[in-house]
Write an enzyme that holds these catalytic residues in place. Sequence first.
Site, PDB file in Angstrom:
ATOM      1  N   SER A 189       0.825  -1.194   0.000  1.00 41.83           N
ATOM      2  CA  SER A 189       0.000   0.000   0.000  1.00 41.83           C
ATOM      3  C   SER A 189       0.871   1.262   0.000  1.00 41.83           C
ATOM      4  O   SER A 189       1.713   1.424  -0.874  1.00 41.83           O
ATOM      5  CB  SER A 189      -0.960  -0.034   1.193  1.00 41.83           C
ATOM      6  OG  SER A 189      -1.937   0.977   1.081  1.00 41.83           O
ATOM      7  N   ASP A 401      -8.131  -5.790  -6.470  1.00 45.34           N
ATOM      8  CA  ASP A 401      -8.013  -4.536  -5.730  1.00 45.34           C
ATOM      9  C   ASP A 401      -8.323  -3.367  -6.653  1.00 45.34           C
ATOM     10  O   ASP A 401      -7.656  -3.185  -7.672  1.00 45.34           O
ATOM     11  CB  ASP A 401      -6.586  -4.409  -5.168  1.00 45.34           C
ATOM     12  CG  ASP A 401      -6.332  -3.065  -4.517  1.00 45.34           C
ATOM     13  OD1 ASP A 401      -7.308  -2.427  -4.062  1.00 45.34           O
ATOM     14  OD2 ASP A 401      -5.158  -2.656  -4.448  1.00 45.34           O
ATOM     15  N   HIS A 462      -6.298  -5.756  -1.687  1.00 41.86           N
ATOM     16  CA  HIS A 462      -5.318  -4.681  -1.555  1.00 41.86           C
ATOM     17  C   HIS A 462      -4.075  -5.120  -0.786  1.00 41.86           C
ATOM     18  O   HIS A 462      -2.966  -4.699  -1.106  1.00 41.86           O
ATOM     19  CB  HIS A 462      -5.975  -3.484  -0.859  1.00 41.86           C
ATOM     20  CG  HIS A 462      -5.094  -2.283  -0.787  1.00 41.86           C
ATOM     21  ND1 HIS A 462      -4.537  -1.699  -1.909  1.00 41.86           N
ATOM     22  CD2 HIS A 462      -4.670  -1.545   0.266  1.00 41.86           C
ATOM     23  CE1 HIS A 462      -3.811  -0.652  -1.542  1.00 41.86           C
ATOM     24  NE2 HIS A 462      -3.876  -0.538  -0.235  1.00 41.86           N
TER      25      HIS A 462
END
Length: 485
Positions: A189, A401, A462
């Site tokens: 991320s 994602d 994600h």
Amino acid sequence: MSAIQLGNTHYRFNNRMLFYVFTLLLLSNFAASKSIIKSLPGFNGSLPFVLETGYIGVGELEAVQLFYYFIESERSPEDDPLVLWLTGGPGCSALSGLVYEIGPLAVDYAKSSGGGQPVFALNPYSWTKIASIIFIDAPVGTGFSYSTTLEGYDVSDTLSAAQTYEFLRKWLVDHPEFLTNPLYVAGDSYSGIVAPIIVQEISDAGNEAGHQPTINLKGYVLGNPVTDDEIDNNSKVPFAHLKTLISDELYESFMKNCKGEYLNPDQSNASCMEDILSIKECIGKVCPVQILEPICKVISPKPMTLKWDPRFLIADDTDILLSSPHVPRHWCRSFNYVYIYKWANDETVQDALHIRKGTKKQWERCNKTLAYSSNVKSSVDYHRNLTKKPYRALIYSGDHDMKIPYIGTHEWIESLNLTIKYDWEPWFVDGQVAGYTMLYAYNELDYITYDLRFATVKGGGHTAPEYRPEQCLAMIDRWFDYYPL
């Protein structure tokens, strides 16, 4: 060589090593604070792995105290890679990555009651089975990290990277037995912004400048990485089109009217704005971090507004996932995080982890009140700089994602103008397709100095290891060992 000669050689080697370690310790003007943790509330019996926690001071007068969890490889800590793991956010605790992604402990939901303390089980797909991992609470204000001054909490992408590099140097000085282990900087991320900066710091400001200790840097690993504002966000629409979340007609109209610009469209273009509102209508109630899972809001959604606000048009579950936890009536992945709030804020747990008294009012999985400046809008140039160096990179993307779509990640990788060594092909786990992969390399006079492996994780969200732990362990294990995926 005689036994006496061998003994003398061994003696001289030990003396040199002791002198080297002593020199490194002199370079570090700090007192290490660390503890070996033998047991933890919620886990039955002694921990079957080596867990160390501690603080390392960085910055002026070491006002910033960064907290870490270190777990030795369960296989061969003398030989296995050493990984510095950065959880995203910015401001998300290392404990989140440790418990919900790649660490050796996981919540046993069947044995954990909704309102009580979690019960932990061993994670059979922990990356600590093949690597030693430092999980760091960074930047300051994250997890159990803190500053002794108010000014210390003012941090940015570049300052956080510099502080993390200083942390790593000091950690290695205090753990010289890991100086020769292959080192990889890893995370997912938002770490996609900070990690390449850290790698460049280690390489340029550290090793090439002769800064001690010399770090055995081999490369970096990033999952669904935030990289470039425009590329990441503009890739949401083609992703939604490929996943049949918007129609062919709407996609074609958007591309014609908005020219592919979703993040910063021309607000005077009525046709474009109408297309964007239609797209939002289609994807607004789809879970952005894993489009096949339910979206569950534990706070009231923001009211609809006619005033243009890019945040309104870009699906963002941050408020949903990071808000104070509530016990749900039905399952949603974000509710799994309820358990860790109660556990980490328990005084007996903090005592077991050797958290310093009075340094944290309340632990949060992700701290949204950081005085943080995102001063790097794109880390692509850092990647481009690193392609000229003898490192390896693994960039992986959970392919469901929509927060950081694999399409955008693949786009900026292509912009590096590397040579394609192996084009798009499937990779397998237990005979089943686990995703797709490509291998890129930088060639200089036919000598490969850098390679980048891009891989999708089929069905991953994600934070891909959270959704596909078995496949991600197989992926990283093969990559560390220089095997094809």
